[in-house]
Design a protein around this motif. Structure first.
Motif, PDB file in Angstrom:
ATOM      1  N   TRP A 237       0.844  -1.200   0.000  1.00 49.18           N
ATOM      2  CA  TRP A 237       0.000   0.000   0.000  1.00 49.18           C
ATOM      3  C   TRP A 237       0.875   1.245   0.000  1.00 49.18           C
ATOM      4  O   TRP A 237       1.948   1.270   0.623  1.00 49.18           O
ATOM      5  CB  TRP A 237      -0.861   0.098   1.252  1.00 49.18           C
ATOM      6  CG  TRP A 237      -1.951  -0.894   1.377  1.00 49.18           C
ATOM      7  CD1 TRP A 237      -3.193  -0.838   0.805  1.00 49.18           C
ATOM      8  CD2 TRP A 237      -1.922  -2.090   2.144  1.00 49.18           C
ATOM      9  NE1 TRP A 237      -3.931  -1.920   1.176  1.00 49.18           N
ATOM     10  CE2 TRP A 237      -3.178  -2.720   1.995  1.00 49.18           C
ATOM     11  CE3 TRP A 237      -0.967  -2.716   2.936  1.00 49.18           C
ATOM     12  CZ2 TRP A 237      -3.492  -3.910   2.613  1.00 49.18           C
ATOM     13  CZ3 TRP A 237      -1.273  -3.900   3.542  1.00 49.18           C
ATOM     14  CH2 TRP A 237      -2.533  -4.482   3.378  1.00 49.18           C
TER      15      TRP A 237
ATOM     16  N   TYR B 199       4.012   0.701   2.416  1.00 50.15           N
ATOM     17  CA  TYR B 199       3.837  -0.238   3.518  1.00 50.15           C
ATOM     18  C   TYR B 199       3.697  -1.618   2.885  1.00 50.15           C
ATOM     19  O   TYR B 199       2.852  -1.824   2.010  1.00 50.15           O
ATOM     20  CB  TYR B 199       2.580   0.118   4.306  1.00 50.15           C
ATOM     21  CG  TYR B 199       2.214  -0.897   5.363  1.00 50.15           C
ATOM     22  CD1 TYR B 199       2.760  -0.823   6.636  1.00 50.15           C
ATOM     23  CD2 TYR B 199       1.312  -1.918   5.085  1.00 50.15           C
ATOM     24  CE1 TYR B 199       2.413  -1.745   7.610  1.00 50.15           C
ATOM     25  CE2 TYR B 199       0.964  -2.845   6.058  1.00 50.15           C
ATOM     26  CZ  TYR B 199       1.523  -2.749   7.315  1.00 50.15           C
ATOM     27  OH  TYR B 199       1.180  -3.667   8.271  1.00 50.15           O
TER      28      TYR B 199
ATOM     29  N   ARG C 234       8.290  -0.286   5.862  1.00 50.05           N
ATOM     30  CA  ARG C 234       7.865   1.068   5.495  1.00 50.05           C
ATOM     31  C   ARG C 234       9.078   1.756   4.895  1.00 50.05           C
ATOM     32  O   ARG C 234      10.078   1.969   5.584  1.00 50.05           O
ATOM     33  CB  ARG C 234       7.379   1.847   6.716  1.00 50.05           C
ATOM     34  CG  ARG C 234       6.073   1.339   7.289  1.00 50.05           C
ATOM     35  CD  ARG C 234       5.642   2.209   8.475  1.00 50.05           C
ATOM     36  NE  ARG C 234       4.451   1.710   9.090  1.00 50.05           N
ATOM     37  CZ  ARG C 234       3.215   2.057   8.743  1.00 50.05           C
ATOM     38  NH1 ARG C 234       3.035   2.931   7.759  1.00 50.05           N
ATOM     39  NH2 ARG C 234       2.171   1.562   9.359  1.00 50.05           N
TER      40      ARG C 234
ATOM     41  N   THR D  94       1.007   4.496   1.826  1.00 47.51           N
ATOM     42  CA  THR D  94       0.366   5.021   3.030  1.00 47.51           C
ATOM     43  C   THR D  94       0.398   6.539   3.087  1.00 47.51           C
ATOM     44  O   THR D  94      -0.446   7.141   3.735  1.00 47.51           O
ATOM     45  CB  THR D  94       1.022   4.448   4.296  1.00 47.51           C
ATOM     46  OG1 THR D  94       2.417   4.713   4.273  1.00 47.51           O
ATOM     47  CG2 THR D  94       0.782   2.946   4.387  1.00 47.51           C
TER      48      THR D  94
END
Length: 110
Positions: A40, A104, A81, A42
């Protein structure tokens, strides 16, 4: 440039410039990791440096060093991250905008 992608001042709408980069770091990471992961964006930021007029290009890379960092983070913590950035340039080679995204990544079991 058309009426669909320029703003009231007649230059590239900022959302279009941001959207040019939105999925690609995540897709590049996912393609290199293979199945079994969720990726994803983020956060995403765009710094607009000058108006985008006409053709705007961006080159986005996910080099082996970035993938090694993601894999090391996954091995150590189960999640990763990482930050990735790119520059958007006009046809004249001048900087139009900078974008930065945080990815992420975690393992995924189906």
């Amino acid at each position: 440039m058309s009426g669909w992608n320029k703003n009231h001042a007649g230059v590239a709408f900022g959302g279009i410039l941001s959207m040019m980069t939105d999925p690609f770091f995540g897709l590049m990471a996912l393609w290199q990791l293979g199945e079994g992961y969720r990726v994803w964006n983020t956060t995403a930021t765009t710094e607009f440096v000058r108006p985008g007029r006409g053709l705007v290009r961006v080159t986005m890379l996910m080099p082996p060093e970035d993938m090694a960092e993601i894999r090391a983070n996954l091995e150590a913590d189960g999640v990763s991250r990482t930050n990735h950035s790119a520059e958007l340039v006009g046809a004249d080679g001048e900087l139009v905008a900078r974008t930065s995204q945080e990815l992420y990544v975690r393992r995924h079991s189906r």
